[in-house]
Structure formats: structure tokens, C-alpha cells
Design a protein around this motif. Structure first.
Motif, PDB file in Angstrom:
ATOM      1  N   LYS A 199      59.303  53.240  16.874  1.00 19.00           N
ATOM      2  CA  LYS A 199      59.316  53.959  18.151  1.00 19.00           C
ATOM      3  C   LYS A 199      58.295  53.361  19.113  1.00 19.00           C
ATOM      4  CE  LYS A 199      59.333  58.667  19.991  1.00 19.00           C
ATOM      5  NZ  LYS A 199      59.200  60.104  19.639  1.00 19.00           N
ATOM      6  N   GLN A 200      57.109  53.077  18.608  1.00 17.07           N
ATOM      7  CA  GLN A 200      56.062  52.489  19.440  1.00 17.07           C
ATOM      8  C   GLN A 200      56.472  51.107  19.946  1.00 17.07           C
ATOM      9  OE1 GLN A 200      52.440  51.509  17.322  1.00 17.07           O
ATOM     10  NE2 GLN A 200      51.196  51.645  19.152  1.00 17.07           N
ATOM     11  N   VAL A 201      57.031  50.295  19.059  1.00 15.54           N
ATOM     12  CA  VAL A 201      57.451  48.952  19.444  1.00 15.54           C
ATOM     13  C   VAL A 201      58.559  49.014  20.496  1.00 15.54           C
ATOM     14  CG1 VAL A 201      58.601  46.856  18.628  1.00 15.54           C
ATOM     15  CG2 VAL A 201      56.731  47.853  17.292  1.00 15.54           C
ATOM     16  N   TYR A 202      59.507  49.922  20.320  1.00 19.75           N
ATOM     17  CA  TYR A 202      60.611  50.004  21.277  1.00 19.75           C
ATOM     18  C   TYR A 202      60.161  50.523  22.633  1.00 19.75           C
ATOM     19  CZ  TYR A 202      64.695  48.291  18.913  1.00 19.75           C
ATOM     20  OH  TYR A 202      65.616  47.456  18.338  1.00 19.75           O
ATOM     21  N   GLN A 203      59.174  51.377  22.664  1.00 17.89           N
ATOM     22  CA  GLN A 203      58.624  51.815  23.948  1.00 17.89           C
ATOM     23  C   GLN A 203      58.048  50.627  24.711  1.00 17.89           C
ATOM     24  OE1 GLN A 203      55.951  54.884  22.570  1.00 17.89           O
ATOM     25  NE2 GLN A 203      57.471  56.511  22.841  1.00 17.89           N
ATOM     26  N   THR A 204      57.377  49.725  23.979  1.00 18.49           N
ATOM     27  CA  THR A 204      56.845  48.514  24.597  1.00 18.49           C
ATOM     28  C   THR A 204      57.973  47.609  25.074  1.00 18.49           C
ATOM     29  OG1 THR A 204      54.900  48.617  23.170  1.00 18.49           O
ATOM     30  CG2 THR A 204      55.364  46.508  24.223  1.00 18.49           C
ATOM     31  N   ARG A 205      59.021  47.501  24.283  1.00 22.26           N
ATOM     32  CA  ARG A 205      60.157  46.654  24.667  1.00 22.26           C
ATOM     33  C   ARG A 205      60.844  47.201  25.912  1.00 22.26           C
ATOM     34  NH1 ARG A 205      63.078  45.366  18.789  1.00 22.26           N
ATOM     35  NH2 ARG A 205      61.336  44.156  17.924  1.00 22.26           N
ATOM     36  N   TYR A 206      61.084  48.499  25.936  1.00 24.42           N
ATOM     37  CA  TYR A 206      61.729  49.100  27.108  1.00 24.42           C
ATOM     38  C   TYR A 206      60.902  48.858  28.363  1.00 24.42           C
ATOM     39  CZ  TYR A 206      65.322  51.557  24.408  1.00 24.42           C
ATOM     40  OH  TYR A 206      66.396  51.856  23.606  1.00 24.42           O
TER      41      TYR A 206
ATOM     42  N   TRP B  66      61.427  45.230  29.392  1.00 24.61           N
ATOM     43  CA  TRP B  66      62.769  45.041  29.950  1.00 24.61           C
ATOM     44  C   TRP B  66      62.874  45.644  31.349  1.00 24.61           C
ATOM     45  CZ3 TRP B  66      64.864  46.927  24.658  1.00 24.61           C
ATOM     46  CH2 TRP B  66      65.011  45.851  23.780  1.00 24.61           C
ATOM     47  N   ASP B  67      62.302  46.824  31.521  1.00 24.19           N
ATOM     48  CA  ASP B  67      62.319  47.466  32.835  1.00 24.19           C
ATOM     49  C   ASP B  67      61.577  46.627  33.868  1.00 24.19           C
ATOM     50  OD1 ASP B  67      63.788  49.610  31.933  1.00 24.19           O
ATOM     51  OD2 ASP B  67      62.053  50.937  31.637  1.00 24.19           O
ATOM     52  N   ALA B  68      60.432  46.102  33.467  1.00 33.23           N
ATOM     53  CA  ALA B  68      59.620  45.314  34.392  1.00 33.23           C
ATOM     54  C   ALA B  68      60.342  44.048  34.850  1.00 33.23           C
ATOM     55  CB  ALA B  68      58.283  44.960  33.746  1.00 33.23           C
ATOM     56  N   TRP B  69      61.204  43.531  34.024  1.00 34.93           N
ATOM     57  CA  TRP B  69      61.923  42.293  34.331  1.00 34.93           C
ATOM     58  C   TRP B  69      63.395  42.531  34.688  1.00 34.93           C
ATOM     59  CZ3 TRP B  69      60.235  37.210  34.623  1.00 34.93           C
ATOM     60  CH2 TRP B  69      58.881  37.018  34.351  1.00 34.93           C
ATOM     61  N   SER B  70      63.767  43.785  34.906  1.00 33.94           N
ATOM     62  CA  SER B  70      65.179  44.110  35.133  1.00 33.94           C
ATOM     63  C   SER B  70      65.731  43.470  36.403  1.00 33.94           C
ATOM     64  CB  SER B  70      65.374  45.620  35.177  1.00 33.94           C
ATOM     65  OG  SER B  70      64.640  46.199  36.232  1.00 33.94           O
ATOM     66  N   GLU B  71      64.889  43.361  37.440  1.00 30.57           N
ATOM     67  CA  GLU B  71      65.373  42.752  38.684  1.00 30.57           C
ATOM     68  C   GLU B  71      65.738  41.288  38.454  1.00 30.57           C
ATOM     69  OE1 GLU B  71      63.851  41.941  43.265  1.00 30.57           O
ATOM     70  OE2 GLU B  71      62.884  43.501  42.055  1.00 30.57           O
TER      71      GLU B  71
END
Length: 272
Positions: A249-256, A259-264
Motif C-alpha cells: 500500500k505504501q509503495v503504491y501510494q508513492t507510485r500513484y 504517475w500523477d506528477a508526470w501525467s501531463e
């Protein structure tokens, strides 16, 4: 209802513990191992309920022969538990070609061969449950277990696709994803690369994180496996141990967040 369980790597660790749990409640077990002498105690205690078979899962022809023999012996295979495998410990740079190929050969291709051998039987029965032993390290990673991580990530991808392919054929598919347990996976069953001192610190840092409660008790997993096998609607993924889910859960929060930061940038790359 009595089930017939086919378990690979049943001579020690999870495989043997689970085999005995099934036998103890009255199920029939086809238990495979490279050295079936380790199964003598189970044969002595449970007699005809267990059918031991010598098997190296790296030998595809031998795998198909063993599955055929198990089916002929008990008349069905209700559950496959693909448990055979081992850990390769060492940094990626340290890993030889043969060590890398051997790790994938057993942990991934061996599992694939047994899965392929069992599928026609389960299709004909219009029933069955395939359980692949993955790992929390098939979802998240640690340093110095890169090839093991890769083998379990491969198992995850294969198995998720498999579940979609057989969903309409009466076959259930699950992955078991244990955190670290006090089996001999990190001991007698493990392979270690030749160490390069460059990686001593990263190895020491990893070891320093192993607190006394880090490793689960293997015997405590039996009820979870019995519940999984008996479930009418088993999950595709099941963590074993209390450390796996919080970590993932912790790792996926970091991944999300990344991904959000680079979504553009990601969206621009689509071209529309």
C-alpha cells in the motif's frame, strides 16, 4: 468434500506444511519433489492418501508425465499448488548468465510447464483451482533480489492473463503472495552470487531492516491456504503475513503520486 491436491516442491517449507495440512483433514495429495526421501514421514503417517513423485519442474516432459501419473492415480486433480522455487540472492551486476537463467527456469518456466500440463485435465473436468506461489516481491521489490523479483513479477503477469483466459472454463486462479517467513527459502534452498564489495552496504542496510517480528511463522499459513482452497469465489491475489499489505500500500501510494506528477507528459505522448 475430499479434494485431490497436486503440490510441487513438497519436500520442505510451505509445500510440505501445506501437504500435511491437506492430508490431515482427509484430502488426497500428489506431492512432487526432486528428492522424495523427504516425504517418507508423510507416507508413513498417511499411507495411500499421498502419492509422492520425483520431479524436477525444469524438465517439461517429466512435468507432463508426472501430472498424467497423478491424474491416473487418483482420478482427478482438483487443485494445483505451484510451489516449487528458490531465491537467488545477489546484486544484479554480480549475477552470472547461468544463475539468471536457472532462476527464471525454475521459478517461471517450471511453473508454466506444470500449469500447461494441468489445464487440459481441469478443462475436461470443467472445474479446478490453480494456485501459483508468487511473493510480495512479485508486487514490490528489494535490492539484491532482482532476479527473484523478476521471476515473481513474471509469474504475476502470466497468472493474471491466465485467470482471464480460463474464467469461462470452470477454472479458478489465485496467486499467493507471502511476505518473509521463517522457512529455509533464505537458507538451504537459496543460491548466492559471488559478492562484489561495492554492494556490501546495500546488503547490510537490507539486513538491518529485519526486525524480530519481520518473519512470519510458516505453520500459521495453513488455515489461510485451506480457506483459499475451499472458497467458492477465491481471490486472484492473497497476501500471507501481516507485513505484505501495508508495505505494498505504501509503495503504491508513492507510485500513484509519481504517475500523477508526470501525467501531463504521459498524455502528451499519446499524440492526440
Amino acid at each position: 468434500m475430499t479434494k485431490t491436491i497436486f503440490i510441487t516442491g513438497a519436500s520442505r517449507g510451505f509445500g510440505k506444511i501445506w501437504a500435511e495440512a491437506f492430508l490431515n483433514r482427509g484430502d488426497q495429495v500428489i506431492a512432487t519433489a526432486r528428492d522424495i526421501s523427504h516425504l517418507k514421514d508423510l507416507v508413513g503417517n498417511y499411507g495411500e492418501k499421498i502419492f509422492p513423485l520425483k520431479l524436477d519442474v525444469n524438465d517439461r516432459d517429466a512435468v507432463f508425465a508426472a501430472v498424467k501419473a497423478g491424474k491416473e492415480h487418483f482420478g482427478a486433480i482438483d487443485v494445483l499448488i505451484n510451489n516449487a522455487g528458490y531465491g537467488l540472492f545477489g546484486a544484479i551486476e554480480e549475477t552470472t548468465e547461468q544463475e539468471a537463467r536457472d532462476q527464471m527456469e525454475t521459478n517461471f518456466f517450471g511453473l508454466l510447464w506444470v500449469t500447461q500440463a494441468v489445464l487440459p485435465i481441469m478443462r475436461e473436468q470443467n472445474s479446478g483451482h490453480i494456485i501459483q506461489l508468487s511473493s510480495v516481491l512479485g508486487v514490490v521489490t528489494v535490492p539484491t533480489l532482482g532476479l527473484y523479483n523478476a521471476s515473481k513479477f513474471a509469474v504475476e503477469g502470466l497468472t493474471e492473463s491466465l485467470a482471464q483466459e480460463v474464467a469461462e472454463l470452470g477454472i479458478k486462479v489465485s496467486m499467493v503472495e507471502p511476505n518473509a517467513f521463517s522457512t529455509d527459502w533464505g537458507g538451504a534452498s537459496a543460491i548466492h552470487t559471488n559478492a562484489n564489495p561495492v554492494y556490501d552496504k546495500v546488503k547490510a542496510d537490507l539486513q538491518a531492516g529485519f526486525t524480530p517480528d519481520f518473519f512470519g511463522k510458516p505453520e500459521a499459513t495453513t488455515q489461510a491456504i485451506l480457506k483459499l482452497v475451499d472458497s467458492e469465489k477465491p481471490p486472484l491475489r492473497l497476501f500471507l503475513g501481516s507485513k505484505a499489505y501495508p508495505w505494498v500500500k505504501q509503495v503504491y501510494q508513492t507510485r500513484y503520486a509519481e504517475w500523477d506528477a508526470w501525467s501531463e507528459v504521459s498524455n502528451e505522448a499519446h499524440g492526440h
